[in-house]
Design a protein around this motif. Structure first.
Motif, PDB file in Angstrom:
ATOM      1  N   ARG A  57      -6.658   4.889  -4.248  1.00  0.00           N
ATOM      2  CA  ARG A  57      -5.291   5.320  -4.525  1.00  0.00           C
ATOM      3  C   ARG A  57      -4.886   4.862  -5.938  1.00  0.00           C
ATOM      4  O   ARG A  57      -3.971   4.063  -6.120  1.00  0.00           O
ATOM      5  CB  ARG A  57      -4.320   4.761  -3.491  1.00  0.00           C
TER       6      ARG A  57
ATOM      7  N   VAL B 200      -5.045  -1.454  -5.025  1.00  0.00           N
ATOM      8  CA  VAL B 200      -4.961  -0.140  -4.375  1.00  0.00           C
ATOM      9  C   VAL B 200      -6.137   0.744  -4.750  1.00  0.00           C
ATOM     10  O   VAL B 200      -6.446   1.708  -4.035  1.00  0.00           O
ATOM     11  CB  VAL B 200      -3.631   0.561  -4.736  1.00  0.00           C
ATOM     12  N   THR B 201      -6.813   0.429  -5.856  1.00  0.00           N
ATOM     13  CA  THR B 201      -7.981   1.237  -6.234  1.00  0.00           C
ATOM     14  C   THR B 201      -9.122   1.067  -5.241  1.00  0.00           C
ATOM     15  O   THR B 201     -10.004   1.923  -5.174  1.00  0.00           O
ATOM     16  CB  THR B 201      -8.459   0.837  -7.640  1.00  0.00           C
TER      17      THR B 201
ATOM     18  N   GLN C  61       4.460   2.267   0.612  1.00  0.00           N
ATOM     19  CA  GLN C  61       4.039   3.665   0.541  1.00  0.00           C
ATOM     20  C   GLN C  61       3.508   4.160   1.882  1.00  0.00           C
ATOM     21  O   GLN C  61       3.909   5.209   2.372  1.00  0.00           O
ATOM     22  CB  GLN C  61       2.967   3.832  -0.539  1.00  0.00           C
ATOM     23  N   GLU C  62       2.597   3.384   2.472  1.00  0.00           N
ATOM     24  CA  GLU C  62       1.984   3.792   3.740  1.00  0.00           C
ATOM     25  C   GLU C  62       1.642   2.561   4.558  1.00  0.00           C
ATOM     26  O   GLU C  62       1.609   1.432   4.041  1.00  0.00           O
ATOM     27  CB  GLU C  62       0.713   4.623   3.479  1.00  0.00           C
TER      28      GLU C  62
ATOM     29  N   ASP D 174      -3.322   6.505  -8.027  1.00  0.00           N
ATOM     30  CA  ASP D 174      -2.001   7.014  -8.374  1.00  0.00           C
ATOM     31  C   ASP D 174      -0.903   5.975  -8.129  1.00  0.00           C
ATOM     32  O   ASP D 174       0.154   6.016  -8.765  1.00  0.00           O
ATOM     33  CB  ASP D 174      -1.692   8.281  -7.573  1.00  0.00           C
ATOM     34  N   LEU D 175      -1.148   5.023  -7.216  1.00  0.00           N
ATOM     35  CA  LEU D 175      -0.142   4.001  -6.926  1.00  0.00           C
ATOM     36  C   LEU D 175      -0.053   2.955  -8.033  1.00  0.00           C
ATOM     37  O   LEU D 175       0.875   2.135  -8.016  1.00  0.00           O
ATOM     38  CB  LEU D 175      -0.452   3.321  -5.586  1.00  0.00           C
TER      39      LEU D 175
END
Length: 319
Positions: free
Chosen positions: A39, A34-35, A85-86, A41-42
């Protein structure tokens, strides 16, 4: 205990877009951390990012919510679970937290299989920190509860990562109830901790009886080996005392070495003159009037004799 997800708290009744028979979502994607999407934060949870086509497919299949997925690596026979999440990833790709990729033994660009699933609400989970450093946290239960709010599911065998005070703590999930994989969205979950894997119990002290017996035996040996030395030096406070009333002093039982002492000689005429009082007044009428020979009155009495008259001189006027 842990609440809140992307889709709120879902029941088991309705589907994502109305009623109907739920279908099966089973796709493969190239996986990346996710980085790569900025993101970071995920990384604090277990929610993934899927492409827009996945949302369209799920909508047609009438998937019940909250949406939960099983991520697996068939090549390594590893699997885990999470939420979404999305739906903003590029087609053919998906993004997972890096710690999940490590659990699945996946590298950037590898294929991951993602399928929808349904998990029971959890009631109990047992966690085991990988390092004893986790015990240094002031309130680990509160930190853990706050961290698990970002998680949708928990799976036995997973090692989750907790970021606290710029330090990462790895914790393994060793037990879940009522199943090996549970949902913790709007669920009241009891949390228990196992000792850290590197924790070593301090050595137990020997029983008190053995300690006292050993110390007693040591003291006895020391007493037997120590030679008896007679001290011939001056002993302070070894003299005898006297009482004011003239009565003999009783030797205390705790000091038998002192022994009884001879009673002091008491001059009753000196200490208690009222016993020898003469009715009418004067006891001594001649020089030296009970004074000793060394006293000035006694010396005068011896030099002038008994006929010497006191205070018979004449006076003179200053004028």
């Amino acid at each position: 205990m842990f609440g809140g997800g992307l889709f709120g708290g879902g029941g088991d009744g309705g589907g994502f877009f109305g009623a109907g028979v739920p279908g099966r979502f089973d796709q493969q994607y190239n996986v990346y951390p996710v980085t790569f999407m900025g993101r970071e934060d995920l990384e604090k949870g277990n929610k993934i990012i899927l492409p827009q086509s996945a949302l369209d497919h799920l909508a047609r299949l009438n998937i019940s919510w909250p949406m939960l997925f099983e991520m697996s690596n068939p090549a390594a026979n590893r699997s885990t679970h999470g939420g979404v999440q999305e739906f903003i990833a590029e087609e053919g790709t998906c993004f997972l937290p890096y710690w999940m990729m490590q659990n699945l033994l996946l590298q950037e660009g590898d294929l991951v299989r993602i399928s929808n699933t349904s998990l029971p609400k959890g009631s109990f989970v047992k966690l085991q920190p990988m390092s004893s450093d986790f015990l240094d946290i002031h309130n680990p239960r509160a930190v853990l509860e706050n961290t698990l709010r970002n998680f949708a599911t928990l799976t036995v065998g997973d090692s989750i990562v907790i970021n606290y005070n710029s330090k990462k703590y790895e914790i393994e999930i060793i037990e879940c109830k009522p199943a090996k994989a549970i949902s913790i969205i709007e669920a009241d979950v009891n949390v228990d901790f196992a000792p850290p894997k590197d924790y070593k119990e301090p050595p137990r002290p020997p029983p008190a009886a053995e300690v006292s017996g050993a110390s007693y035996a040591t003291k006895v040996e020391e007493a037997e080996e120590a030679p008896v030395v007679q001290d011939k030096s001056l002993k302070p406070f070894s003299g005898a005392g006297q009482r004011v009333d003239g009565k003999p002093i009783k030797t205390p039982l705790s000091s038998p070495a002192m022994g009884p002492s001879a009673p002091p000689v008491v001059d009753e005429a000196e200490l208690m003159p009222w016993k020898f009082r003469i009715p009418g007044g004067v006891k001594y009428t001649s020089a030296p009037y009970s004074y000793g020979a060394d006293h000035m009155s006694g010396a005068k009495g011896q030099s002038h004799g008994p006929d010497f008259d006191l205070f018979v001189g004449g006076g003179q006027s200053l004028q």
